[in-house]
Design an enzyme around this catalytic site. Sequence first.
Site, PDB file in Angstrom:
ATOM      1  N   GLY A 169       0.806  -1.210   0.000  1.00 29.24           N
ATOM      2  CA  GLY A 169       0.000   0.000   0.000  1.00 29.24           C
ATOM      3  C   GLY A 169       0.837   1.257   0.000  1.00 29.24           C
ATOM      4  O   GLY A 169       0.562   2.207  -0.755  1.00 29.24           O
ATOM      5  N   LEU A 170       1.883   1.282   0.829  1.00 29.31           N
ATOM      6  CA  LEU A 170       2.706   2.490   0.933  1.00 29.31           C
ATOM      7  C   LEU A 170       3.517   2.718  -0.337  1.00 29.31           C
ATOM      8  O   LEU A 170       3.571   3.845  -0.861  1.00 29.31           O
ATOM      9  CB  LEU A 170       3.638   2.375   2.142  1.00 29.31           C
ATOM     10  CG  LEU A 170       4.490   3.614   2.445  1.00 29.31           C
ATOM     11  CD1 LEU A 170       3.619   4.837   2.642  1.00 29.31           C
ATOM     12  CD2 LEU A 170       5.360   3.372   3.665  1.00 29.31           C
ATOM     13  N   ASP A 179       5.189 -18.228   0.475  1.00 29.44           N
ATOM     14  CA  ASP A 179       4.059 -17.514   1.061  1.00 29.44           C
ATOM     15  C   ASP A 179       3.025 -18.449   1.676  1.00 29.44           C
ATOM     16  O   ASP A 179       2.244 -18.031   2.531  1.00 29.44           O
ATOM     17  CB  ASP A 179       3.368 -16.654  -0.005  1.00 29.44           C
ATOM     18  CG  ASP A 179       4.177 -15.421  -0.372  1.00 29.44           C
ATOM     19  OD1 ASP A 179       5.346 -15.326   0.060  1.00 29.44           O
ATOM     20  OD2 ASP A 179       3.661 -14.563  -1.101  1.00 29.44           O
ATOM     21  N   HIS A 202      33.910   9.130   4.583  1.00 31.54           N
ATOM     22  CA  HIS A 202      33.274  10.427   4.819  1.00 31.54           C
ATOM     23  C   HIS A 202      33.227  11.205   3.503  1.00 31.54           C
ATOM     24  O   HIS A 202      34.216  11.222   2.760  1.00 31.54           O
ATOM     25  CB  HIS A 202      34.065  11.226   5.848  1.00 31.54           C
ATOM     26  CG  HIS A 202      33.531  12.621   6.038  1.00 31.54           C
ATOM     27  ND1 HIS A 202      32.412  12.894   6.787  1.00 31.54           N
ATOM     28  CD2 HIS A 202      33.977  13.825   5.545  1.00 31.54           C
ATOM     29  CE1 HIS A 202      32.171  14.200   6.757  1.00 31.54           C
ATOM     30  NE2 HIS A 202      33.119  14.790   6.017  1.00 31.54           N
TER      31      HIS A 202
END
Length: 482
Positions: A183-184, A314, A449
């Site tokens: 959904g997201l 699943d 860095h």
Amino acid sequence: MQTKRTEVAVIGAGTAGMSAYRAARAGGKRALLIESGPYGTTCARVGCMPSKLLIAAAEAAHAVRAAPAFGVHPGPLRIAGKEVMARVRGERDRFVGFVLDGIEQIPAEDKLRGHARFLGPGRLQLDDHTIIEADSVVIATGSTPIVPDEWRRAGPRVITSDQVFDWTDLPDSVAVVGTGVIGLELGQALHRLGVRVTLFARGGSVVQLSDPLVREVAARALADELDIRFQTEIAALEADADKDGGQVALTSRDAAGNLRTERFSYVLAAIGRSPNVGGLGLESAQLALDRHGIPLYDKHTMQCGSSAVFIAGDADNERPVLPEAADQGRIAGDNAARFPRTQPGLRRTPLTIAFSEPQIAVVGASYKELCVSHSGRFAIGQVSFENQGRSRVMLQNHGMLRVYGEFGSGRFLGAELAGPRAEHLGHLLAWACQAKLTVAAMLDMPFYHPVVEEGVRTALRDLAHHLSKEPEEVCQDCTPGT
């Protein structure tokens, strides 16, 4: 009715099923691969790959909108929905083609079409045409999106993610019910592609996050961009054919009990998936089932009880993601071939990722799991990405990482995060977790860095500080600050 004899029968030709078939054949056994639907995995057809294609288009559109913040001013943005969906479908078909090529390599005599059900242990019937007698069986039947019956009655504009990738154009509006991964991801992608999107969540959950602080930060970052209605349930769905082209009238009820009716071109049901174990005749297989009707099984051997039946993917409702389906299928197929001399297979460190922005990942043991398994015996370190150097450079400085370590041993246990490059940070943390590294050993690793990974170092330093102290309280109610 014909009868076929085999050593291993695999029900389902998805990721788990194909892995099981290949493992059984590698074990020197005769194997049959049974499929009742179209060939091609859920991932390739309607899952991971087409969704990432849609997300990639959405990210391109978002980058144009975000460019002025860097002093870069592109021309007017135009999103051609038909072109977007043409690429999604074209590349999706290409990925499916790779899967079909693999299926083609399987000998024709090893592939059977039809719906299988147990007549007894080691005995299956396919539709009304074939009886299969097998020494062992692997159940790899996958799962199906959940759509409540009352929602289905609202007509064909109530859809699941399966239908999204057959669109030839982008719709005007979509209501997405559910803020899990599917959904997201789809909701945010459609929003960024110019579709009016509203997301509805019955509770306050965001994807798989259980850490309350990470969940709060993620929800706030997402709500800054998206129309998300938490603590809101769907009261009614009705077809509204009077509107141009047909719409769905959606009535929602918020936490205060207030009702609100809105109209959308589609309602996308993304409230979960249900394992495809009904209709298999499991009662005839004489297997012990859990309260959801799923066979009880050993997570290390994938064996159902002491039987010659194994389950993977699943269908077992454990970790519904492709890497897990492949691993479980391989273990199930290997043990089906060697039955009754089963042995544990490699189960990797849990890793789940949502490709939203911010990206979301859960690695190893989750906060919720640790509150049960390590109550009072784990410490937490954290970092906010708001002021993390590289994140600010990229204007992706939102989110939080929380890392968990074990008192005494100092071992790294897991993490939950929402933030930039979480798909990559999640992998680094998963590798450290599977290698059973201590937090001190992780801090001995190189950090360049400026990189987002420096945020990981900050969180680990914070965790090391807390691990140097005695635990102050027991985590009994999963509240932050333990």
